[in-house]
Design an enzyme around this catalytic site. Structure first.
Site, PDB file in Angstrom:
ATOM      1  N   GLU A  68     -27.844   8.908  46.800  1.00 30.84           N
ATOM      2  CA  GLU A  68     -28.117   9.205  48.409  1.00 30.84           C
ATOM      3  C   GLU A  68     -26.654   8.465  48.906  1.00 30.84           C
ATOM      4  O   GLU A  68     -26.804   7.367  48.616  1.00 30.84           O
ATOM      5  CB  GLU A  68     -29.164   8.728  48.695  1.00 30.84           C
ATOM      6  N   ARG A  88     -36.266   1.528  35.622  1.00 37.67           N
ATOM      7  CA  ARG A  88     -35.055   1.006  36.621  1.00 37.67           C
ATOM      8  C   ARG A  88     -34.431  -0.225  35.792  1.00 37.67           C
ATOM      9  O   ARG A  88     -35.210  -0.982  34.997  1.00 37.67           O
ATOM     10  CB  ARG A  88     -35.620   0.355  37.903  1.00 37.67           C
ATOM     11  N   LYS A  93     -30.775  -0.899  47.629  1.00 34.31           N
ATOM     12  CA  LYS A  93     -29.740  -0.722  48.606  1.00 34.31           C
ATOM     13  C   LYS A  93     -30.108  -1.134  49.933  1.00 34.31           C
ATOM     14  O   LYS A  93     -29.505  -1.588  50.804  1.00 34.31           O
ATOM     15  CB  LYS A  93     -29.315   0.835  48.688  1.00 34.31           C
TER      16      LYS A  93
END
Ligand code: ATP
Ligand code: MG
Length: 566
Positions: A37, A263, A273
């Site tokens: 994104e 992750r 982020k």
């Protein structure tokens, strides 16, 4: 392009692909994508996903695309998208294509109408809070919306008017009609579209409704022909929804399938982020590419070689359990790579003068200058040699002299002989001090017979020190770094990582003196300052060096300590 087949994170996803290929599921086709994104810069966690996505494709002769997941106009920016492409290229990967979910807004819209026509989607006029309350929870039944059984005609009409901009932001949503009693919360009539008048960095003001992640993601995979769609474990319970949407769209080819892997988390590091954006916004760091940041742009400025990041990501592989890796493990790969590739240089970070009182002068009365040939990298003879000037006035590290040496201190002190690397043996005689009693100058004598750094009579010295000729030295600045977060797990104790910010994460030494050849360092180049660590020249600031990593293998120490603790 990097041969990423070497970096293919084998593990369970490769097994899945092998099985599919054996069964002929996709006629042997393998297509993956990396779907960032564009709402921030990539970080070390994304590197793992990139290595995995590209690696699987290359291992099986397939393709990997980048697809920007740009469905949220409020947070996404072209600047972020550009930085992401730059970072992927830097890491050594070339996408076959660069796609955007926003490329598919029209087809996504059409497919949403198709679900409405099948009676599988409806417009809900309730507020977000009400919808959220009615969703229920574990062991708490969901409540069906009073709008759930609207007619197909009414739904179609309302949805078209949503698109046409007839309704206010947040006043209506389109929901999939799945199952309000599903054990999996994701299936309790998830929202597909929301009304939001936001300026999108690519589609501008064309749309006032935007698809939700789950509706955009799998459908974008399907449009592109993705076969194996990899994401992180938190999306595991989204998978049934991913499949549900695809199952109800009558698509012409085999559906993509989603696979989840753990992750990457690192000690002393945040990889979110949102949190990284906060550090930038609140000025805790100099920007997304501050060398203390775990962003790829920060690591690049810090001097991390992309090969080291790839090797690290490959070595940890993909697994199904989340775990935190020691940052020292990543540093091990950085040091391993730089040990092979970085040129050796001499630099003095905290200089004091060393005056050799018996150094000769030439016929013109000026001190003699000798040039010593020194290997650029003993690990790699192909890197050649350089000439380093030596004179009677040098700089050495302040900490390399002790007037009253403590036990075990073998560097310079009055009466002690040491080797100046590649040059001569010197013996300190006395020191000059400033008004505060600080040593500013050390006096010594040298033994001309030890030229090149060894004594013909075979006598030994206990230490070898780096030095630079005062007359030839170039001024430089060095930034030394410690963890940005002091705690192993930032925020674990209080819930707020900022509570664990290390106030001493950077020390800037402005008065360094370095050997003249360092003036020719290329921006971004990493060299080894002997005895001090690896240092990267800042790409923008002249003669400003960032310490990439120290020389000591902290990973081995950590493992030993852990082994000792059982
Ligand atoms: P963040 O939580 O930092 O905002 P994100 O998951 O929202 O990250 P995306 O841009 O959506 O960021 O991520 C793109 C891809 O990278 C996704 O497939 C995501 O699963 C993967 N990814 C993100 N963070 C990590 C991580 N720490 N380890 C491995 N993969 C990651
Ligand atoms: Mg995301």
């Amino acid at each position: 392009m990097t041969d990423a087949s070497k970096y293919a994170a084998g593990d369970f996803i490769a097994d899945v692909v092998r099985e599919d290929n054996a069964k002929g599921t996709y006629q042997g086709r393998v297509q993956t994508r990396f779907p960032p994104e564009p709402n921030g810069y990539l970080h070390i966690g994304h590197a793992k996903a990139i290595v995995n996505d590209f690696g699987i494709a290359q291992q099986f002769g397939g393709t990997c695309n980048v697809r920007f997941d740009d469905t949220n106009p409020d947070t996404e920016e072209a600047e972020f998208a550009e930085s992401i492409l730059k970072d992927i290229a830097w890491l050594g990967f070339t996408p076959e294509h660069v796609f955007h979910a926003s490329d598919y807004f029209e087809v996504l819209y059409e497919w949403a109408e198709a679900l409405i026509l099948k009676g599988l989607a409806y417009v809900d006029d309730q507020s977000a809070e009400t919808i959220s309350e009615q969703r229920g929870g574990f062991g708490k039944p969901g409540i069906e919306s009073p709008y759930r059984n609207r007619s197909i005609e009414e739904n179609l009409d309302l949805f078209r008017r949503m698109r046409a901009g007839e309704f206010e932001d947040g006043s209506r949503v389109l929901r999939a009609k799945v199952d309000m009693q599903a054990v999996n919360m994701q299936l309790r009539d998830p929202v597909m579209y929301r009304i939001r008048r936001g300026h999108h960095f690519r589609t501008g003001d064309k749309w006032c409704i935007y698809p939700m992640y789950d509706w955009a993601h799998g459908q974008s995979d399907a449009v592109e022909g993705v076969t194996h769609s990899m994401c992180t474990l938190e999306f595991e319970d989204h998978r049934p929804l991913y499949d549900w949407y695809l199952d109800h769209l009558d698509l012409p080819r085999e559906q993509p399938r989603q696979y989840e892997f753990a992750r990457l988390e690192l000690t002393h590091t945040v990889t979110s982020k949102r949190r990284l954006a906060q550090l930038v916004r609140e000025g805790h760091v100099d920007g997304w590419d501050d060398p203390r940041m775990p962003t790829l742009s920060g690591l690049r400025r810090r001097g991390y070689p992309p090969a080291a990041i790839r090797e690290f990501c490959t070595s940890i592989g993909t697994s199904k359990t989340n775990s935190r890796h020691a940052i020292e493990e990543l540093e091990w790969f950085v040091r391993d790579e730089l040990n092979r590739t970085a040129l050796r240089r001499m630099a003095v970070l905290r200089p004091i003068e060393l005056v050799i009182d018996n150094w000769p002068s030439g016929p013109d009365g000026a001190p003699v200058v000798e040039w010593f040939e020194v290997a650029n990298n003993p690990e790699n003879p192909a890197d050649g040699v350089r000439q380093v000037p030596f004179t009677g006035r040098l700089y050495i590290e302040a900490e390399d002299f002790e007037e009253e040496p403590p036990p075990g201190y073998f560097r310079l002190s009055p009466g002690r002989e040491v080797r100046l690397r590649g040059a001569y043996f010197v013996t300190a005689t006395h020191a000059d001090k400033d008004g505060d009693g600080r040593v500013v100058r050390v006096h010594a004598t040298y033994d001309p017979a030890t030229k090149g750094g060894s004594a013909p009579d075979g006598r030994k010295v206990k230490s070898t020190m780096h030095w630079v000729s005062a007359e030839h030295a170039v001024a430089a600045t060095a930034a030394l770094y410690d963890h940005l977060f002091a705690a192993l797990g930032p925020g674990e104790a209080t819930g707020d990582p900022l509570d664990d910010l290390n106030p001493n994460s950077r020390e800037v030494l402005a008065g360094c003196r370095v050997e003249p050849v360092l003036a020719e360092t290329a921006p971004g180049q990493v060299v080894q300052f002997e005895r001090l660590g690896y240092f990267a020249l800042d790409p923008d600031k002249p003669m400003y060096f960032h310490r990439t990593v120290g020389l000591r293998d902290e990973w081995a120490r950590l493992q030993k300590r852990q082994a000792a603790q059982g």
